[in-house]
Scaffold this motif. Structure first.
Motif, short mmCIF file in Angstrom:
data_model
loop_
_atom_site.label_atom_id
_atom_site.label_comp_id
_atom_site.label_asym_id
_atom_site.label_seq_id
_atom_site.Cartn_x
_atom_site.Cartn_y
_atom_site.Cartn_z
N GLY A 132 80.25 93.96 57.15
CA GLY A 132 79.78 94.93 56.16
C GLY A 132 80.70 96.11 56.01
O GLY A 132 80.78 96.71 54.93
N VAL A 133 81.46 96.44 57.07
CA VAL A 133 82.35 97.59 56.98
C VAL A 133 83.47 97.35 55.96
O VAL A 133 84.01 98.29 55.40
CB VAL A 133 82.96 97.94 58.36
CG1 VAL A 133 81.89 98.43 59.31
CG2 VAL A 133 83.67 96.74 58.96
N GLU A 134 83.78 96.07 55.69
CA GLU A 134 84.87 95.77 54.77
C GLU A 134 84.50 96.02 53.31
O GLU A 134 85.38 96.03 52.44
CB GLU A 134 85.35 94.32 54.96
CG GLU A 134 84.38 93.26 54.45
CD GLU A 134 83.28 92.92 55.42
OE1 GLU A 134 82.45 92.04 55.10
OE2 GLU A 134 83.23 93.53 56.52
N SER A 135 83.22 96.22 53.03
CA SER A 135 82.80 96.43 51.64
C SER A 135 82.88 97.89 51.22
O SER A 135 82.49 98.24 50.11
CB SER A 135 81.36 95.93 51.45
OG SER A 135 80.46 96.68 52.24
N LEU A 136 83.43 98.73 52.09
CA LEU A 136 83.47 100.17 51.83
C LEU A 136 84.17 100.52 50.52
O LEU A 136 83.75 101.44 49.83
CB LEU A 136 84.17 100.85 53.02
CG LEU A 136 84.26 102.36 53.05
CD1 LEU A 136 84.20 102.84 54.49
CD2 LEU A 136 85.57 102.85 52.44
N SER A 137 85.20 99.78 50.15
CA SER A 137 86.00 100.18 48.99
C SER A 137 85.84 99.24 47.79
O SER A 137 86.63 99.31 46.86
CB SER A 137 87.49 100.25 49.37
OG SER A 137 87.99 98.98 49.71
N VAL A 138 84.80 98.37 47.79
CA VAL A 138 84.68 97.44 46.66
C VAL A 138 84.38 98.18 45.36
O VAL A 138 84.64 97.68 44.28
CB VAL A 138 83.59 96.37 46.90
CG1 VAL A 138 83.96 95.45 48.03
CG2 VAL A 138 82.23 97.01 47.13
N ILE A 144 79.97 106.79 49.89
CA ILE A 144 80.68 105.61 50.37
C ILE A 144 80.66 105.51 51.88
O ILE A 144 80.64 104.41 52.46
CB ILE A 144 82.12 105.53 49.81
CG1 ILE A 144 82.96 106.73 50.23
CG2 ILE A 144 82.11 105.41 48.31
CD1 ILE A 144 84.42 106.59 49.87
N GLN A 145 80.68 106.67 52.57
CA GLN A 145 80.59 106.62 54.03
C GLN A 145 79.24 106.07 54.46
O GLN A 145 79.15 105.23 55.36
CB GLN A 145 80.80 108.02 54.61
CG GLN A 145 82.23 108.50 54.52
CD GLN A 145 82.52 109.62 55.50
OE1 GLN A 145 82.04 109.60 56.63
NE2 GLN A 145 83.31 110.59 55.09
N MET A 146 78.18 106.55 53.83
CA MET A 146 76.85 106.11 54.24
C MET A 146 76.55 104.69 53.75
O MET A 146 75.79 103.96 54.39
CB MET A 146 75.80 107.09 53.72
CG MET A 146 75.96 108.50 54.28
SD MET A 146 75.86 108.56 56.08
CE MET A 146 74.14 109.01 56.30
N ILE A 147 77.16 104.26 52.63
CA ILE A 147 77.01 102.87 52.19
C ILE A 147 77.62 101.94 53.25
O ILE A 147 77.03 100.92 53.61
CB ILE A 147 77.69 102.66 50.83
CG1 ILE A 147 76.86 103.29 49.70
CG2 ILE A 147 77.90 101.17 50.54
CD1 ILE A 147 77.56 103.34 48.36
N ALA A 148 78.80 102.31 53.75
CA ALA A 148 79.44 101.48 54.77
C ALA A 148 78.63 101.50 56.07
O ALA A 148 78.48 100.47 56.74
CB ALA A 148 80.85 101.98 55.03
N LEU A 149 78.09 102.68 56.43
CA LEU A 149 77.25 102.76 57.63
C LEU A 149 76.00 101.91 57.47
O LEU A 149 75.58 101.21 58.39
CB LEU A 149 76.87 104.21 57.90
CG LEU A 149 77.91 105.09 58.58
CD1 LEU A 149 77.48 106.55 58.56
CD2 LEU A 149 78.16 104.63 60.00
#
Length: 552
Positions: free
Chosen positions: A261-267, A57-62
């Motif tokens: 894009g950073v807001e999609s971290l927890s979808v 999830i960290q790298m997805i957000a990055l």
């Protein structure tokens, strides 16, 4: 700042004591005392697979935050605001993003549901707001996939302009396969591409420092030469100090687009292992890494390229548009353009993958609450909502419109409708967080009972919400300057606002939903569910793992 993970109310012992107590209590079953409502729906609990780890999830957000906005849009920011104006603009938006990330982390830790802030709006504000924000995000993510695939074709055109239809077909097919496969496979793909982007940004920053300090044979030391001439600010649409301020303010649109894009971290919270621990950690660390990389990049570009360089006006959509390429070209380094173009190409495809994840999971979350057709709830045996993926892939075929100039114009008009969607999403996240803290106070529950909390976030969310609304209302200010009217800019800046308001009021009247009172917000239910189904504690990093600066 006070931070904690899954601490029990009233804990005063050491960290080891807290962990031991939490582990001891993992088998204790606590019955909900506040109506027995379940925050995490049974569909999420039973049909989805918790396969994403913290590194995913960290790298997805990055991967989502470091994209074409960083590689291609910095030139526009430098041209409009100057080196100091661009740096201050990105710094201001970065602080707003910090508040958004921490607000999202606190709320997502308490409500770890699929759909993230869209479902949070239903739990904390009004089901109609969740409907309006949710469908706005779905619309934006569905159109962003053909947009990104069209961008991929443009980037390939940097090398060859042949077989465009074949490239579109290939990337639609590969995007579908990544979306329909195990969610862990998606996580690994994004992990790989995020690593590529981080290595490229790090390499570019090092290259920039070498060039600036005179490390290239035959090149003089540059230093802050271009901050003196043509100057730290650019006069934009006006002259004097006012023109310099307007130039600085014009940077905001570029900065918001870059951080999107950073807001999609927890979808995909319901598909994440130990989300109450991993999502807050990811929110903190992703923000710090993105913030530092962006500010470093803006600073380096402002040192290497003068704000009046003609190459900054390039709008080809390829690596030729990147100010990093301009800096390398001025230094006589010829290999950089192809490297940057290749990584930007992977960035565009990675953004399409992320849009597919966000769009499908938010649509799935809407279906859970009866705000989308129920067939979207059907999942594969490995936990993928396949109808959501299939429909989004069909929409991706709009990318073929890019083969016709007339159709491409229509397509971009459709895309313009969601251009301010990022600020609307950030505003929803911040408002959700404010409502959560208001409900805590109203119901007499200490914020220390939350799985993760910070003393300053109730204040930062209010300031950041005001900033987001200001950015939203002034996003198209340039069209109101005499002689500067542009219909496409006006539409992209403002039309999404009445669309969201209409969707909110329409669903509210149709379903007769009501704005939740602070007493009705299910804070206690969420706390009871957290204690009823405790997560296994994640052990702290030890040994060489403590040196991991990417996701550790």
């Amino acid at each position: 700042m006070s931070e904690k993970f899954l601490k029990q109310p009233g804990s005063t012992g050491s960290e080891d004591d807290v962990e031991a107590k939490a582990i001891t209590e993992t088998n204790v079953q606590v019955e909900p005392q506040h109506g027995g409502a379940h925050i995490v729906d049974e569909h999420e609990e039973n049909d989805l697979s918790r396969s994403l780890s913290q590194r995913h999830i960290q790298m997805i957000a990055l991967a989502g935050a470091i994209g074409t906005g960083l590689f291609l849009s910095l030139g526009g920011a430098l041209q409009d605001g100057g080196p100091l104006g661009a740096l201050l603009g990105y710094l201001l938006v970065g602080l707003v993003v910090c508040a958004v990330q921490f607000a999202l982390g606190e709320v997502s830790a308490l409500f770890p549901v699929t759909g993230s802030f869209v479902r949070h709006a239903e739990l904390l504000v009004d089901p109609a707001l969740g409907f309006a924000i949710g469908w706005n995000v779905v619309y934006g993510t569905y159109l962003s996939i053909p947009s990104e695939i069209s961008a991929v074709v443009v980037l390939i055109g940097f090398w060859t302009e042949k077989l465009e239809a074949l490239w579109i077909t290939l990337f639609i097919l590969v995007t579908f396969l990544v979306g329909i496969a195990f969610v862990r496979f998606y996580g690994e793909v994004e992990f790989f591409f995020a690593t590529l982007k981080i290595l490229l940004v790090t390499g570019i920053i090092i290259m920039g420092l070498v060039i600036d300090l005179g490390g290239v044979p035959g090149q003089d030391r540059i230093g802050f030469r271009y901050w003196n001439n043509p100057g730290p600010f650019v006069e934009y649409l006006a002259s004097g100090s006012w023109g310099s301020f307007v130039g600085f303010w014009a940077v905001m649109n570029n900065a918001v687009y870059s951080f999107a894009g950073v807001e999609s971290l927890s979808v995909a919270a319901a598909e994440t292992k130990s989300p109450r621990q991993n999502i807050p950690k990811a929110c903190k660390r992703v923000f710090a890494r993105v913030f530092l990389m962006y500010l470093s990049s803006v600073l380096i570009v402002g040192m290497l390229v003068p704000s009046n360089d003609p190459s900054l006006s390039d709008d080809s959509g390829t690596a030729a548009q990147s100010p990093f390429v301009t800096a390398a070209t001025r230094a006589g380094i010829s290999v950089v353009p192809s490297i940057i173009n290749a990584v930007v190409l992977t960035s565009a495809w990675s953004s399409a993958n992320q849009s597919l994840l966000a769009g499908t999971r938010i649509l799935y979350g809407l279906a859970i609450k009866g705000q989308a057709p129920k067939f979207f709830l059907k999942t594969t045996k490995w936990g993928i909502p396949y109808w959501c993926v299939i429909v989004q892939t069909l929409v991706a075929t709009l990318a073929y419109m890019s083969l016709s100039n007339g159709a491409l114009t229509v397509f971009y008009w459709l895309l313009d409708l969601t251009a301010c969607g990022t600020l609307i999403s950030w505003s929803a996240i911040l408002f959700n967080h404010i409502r959560m803290h208001q409900a805590l106070k109203k119901q007499g529950i200490s914020s220390k009972e939350l799985p993760w909390s910070n003393r300053w976030t109730p204040y930062s969310s209010r300031v950041a919400l005001g900033a987001c609304i200001l950015f939203l209302l002034t996003g198209g200010f340039s069209v109101f300057v005499k002689g500067n009217w542009d219909t496409a800019t006006f539409i992209s800046s403002y039309l999404d606002i009445p669309i969201v308001i209409t969707a909110y009021l329409g669903w509210k009247l149709f379903k007769k939903t009501k704005f939740l009172s602070l007493d009705e917000i299910p804070i206690q239910d969420a706390l009871d569910e957290m204690r009823e189904k405790p997560e296994e504690l994640i052990p702290p990093a030890r040994g060489w793992k403590r040196l991991n600066v990417l996701w550790g």
